[in-house]
Design a protein around this motif. Sequence first.
Motif, PDB file in Angstrom:
ATOM      1  N   UNK A 180       0.813  -1.222   0.000  1.00  0.00           N
ATOM      2  CA  UNK A 180       0.000   0.000   0.000  1.00  0.00           C
ATOM      3  C   UNK A 180       0.845   1.269   0.000  1.00  0.00           C
ATOM      4  N   UNK A 181       1.535   1.504  -1.108  1.00  0.00           N
ATOM      5  CA  UNK A 181       2.334   2.712  -1.251  1.00  0.00           C
ATOM      6  C   UNK A 181       1.522   3.801  -1.939  1.00  0.00           C
ATOM      7  N   UNK A 182       1.998   5.029  -1.825  1.00  0.00           N
ATOM      8  CA  UNK A 182       1.433   6.130  -2.592  1.00  0.00           C
ATOM      9  C   UNK A 182       1.469   5.756  -4.072  1.00  0.00           C
ATOM     10  N   UNK A 183       0.382   5.989  -4.776  1.00  0.00           N
ATOM     11  CA  UNK A 183       0.272   5.529  -6.162  1.00  0.00           C
ATOM     12  C   UNK A 183       1.369   6.111  -7.044  1.00  0.00           C
ATOM     13  N   UNK A 232      14.503   0.949  -4.613  1.00  0.00           N
ATOM     14  CA  UNK A 232      14.061   1.992  -5.548  1.00  0.00           C
ATOM     15  C   UNK A 232      12.897   2.784  -4.959  1.00  0.00           C
ATOM     16  N   UNK A 233      11.937   2.080  -4.366  1.00  0.00           N
ATOM     17  CA  UNK A 233      10.802   2.774  -3.745  1.00  0.00           C
ATOM     18  C   UNK A 233      11.270   3.639  -2.584  1.00  0.00           C
ATOM     19  N   UNK A 248      -2.139   1.056   4.610  1.00  0.00           N
ATOM     20  CA  UNK A 248      -3.223   2.005   4.453  1.00  0.00           C
ATOM     21  C   UNK A 248      -2.966   3.366   5.045  1.00  0.00           C
ATOM     22  N   UNK A 249      -1.759   3.555   5.641  1.00  0.00           N
ATOM     23  CA  UNK A 249      -1.486   4.848   6.244  1.00  0.00           C
ATOM     24  C   UNK A 249      -1.009   5.834   5.202  1.00  0.00           C
TER      25      UNK A 249
END
Length: 249
Positions: A180-183, A232-233, A248-249
Motif C-alpha cells: 500500500x504505497x502512494x500511487x 528503488x521505492x 493504508x497509512x
Amino acid sequence: MHRPSPHPPPPPPPGPPFDGLAARRLRAALGMGPDHVAHGLRVSYGLAHATPDLVMAWERGALTPGSSELTALAGVLWCSPGELIGRPRTLREHRVARSLAPEDVARAAGLSLAAYLRAEEGGPWRGTERQTAALAGVLALSLPDLVTVTGREAQLAELLRRAVQSRWQAYVRPVARIVPLDRRVLEDTLQELHQDYQGHMAATLSWGGGTADSSAAGRAYLDGIVGTFWSTAGAKGAPGPHGSREPGS
C-alpha cells in the motif's frame, strides 16, 4: 509390554537467528565468563542443562538456543532478546525479538490464539486489513517485513517480474493490493524497474554477449527483483526495510 507410538511428537520449532558474536560481546562487557552465564541460567531461570560449554557453543554458532533459552540468556546478560538475534524474517522471530507472548500478539491483532499460531507456524495469513495493520503496529514491522511475514513476498516477486518484462502499467493495481504505497511512488518505481531491466537486457545484447549471457543477466536481475523494488521505492520516499509503516497509512 510398552510399544512406541507410531506417531512421534513433532520436533520443536527452530530457534530464532542467534547472533553469537553479540552474546559474546555483551558477556565480555559485563565482565562475565561462560561459567557465570551458565550459573545464572541454572539458578535464575531453571535451565539445569546450562553449562559453560553450552554457552560457548552458542557463542561459536555450533548450537542455537531455543526461544526459552534465548529469553533466559537475555535476562542473564541484561539485554533484550532482540539484541541477541539477527534480523528477524519470520512472524515468530519478530515476536521473540520483541519479547512478546503469542497471546499478546493475537490479542493486539484481534485474532484468536489458534488463528495467530497457525500463521506463526507457516499457515497463510488470513487477517483483515485492520488486523494486518494491528499486527504491523504491535511488532513494529516495516512494510517489507510485513509483506514477508504475511507470506506475500513470493506473490510480489512474481508480479514484479511480469511488470518489468511486459507493460508495467498493468501491474500497478495488483502490486498496490500487496504494497500500500502512494500511487505516484508505486508508478514511478515500476516504471524505473521496467526501464532498468529492459535497458540492461538491451545493453547486454549490444555488447555481443549473446543469448546465454543476456539470459543469465536477466535471471540475476529477476532473482533480486524484490530487493531492487524496495530500494528503488525507498529512494522515492517510501518506507525502507528499516522504517515502519502500517498498511493504508
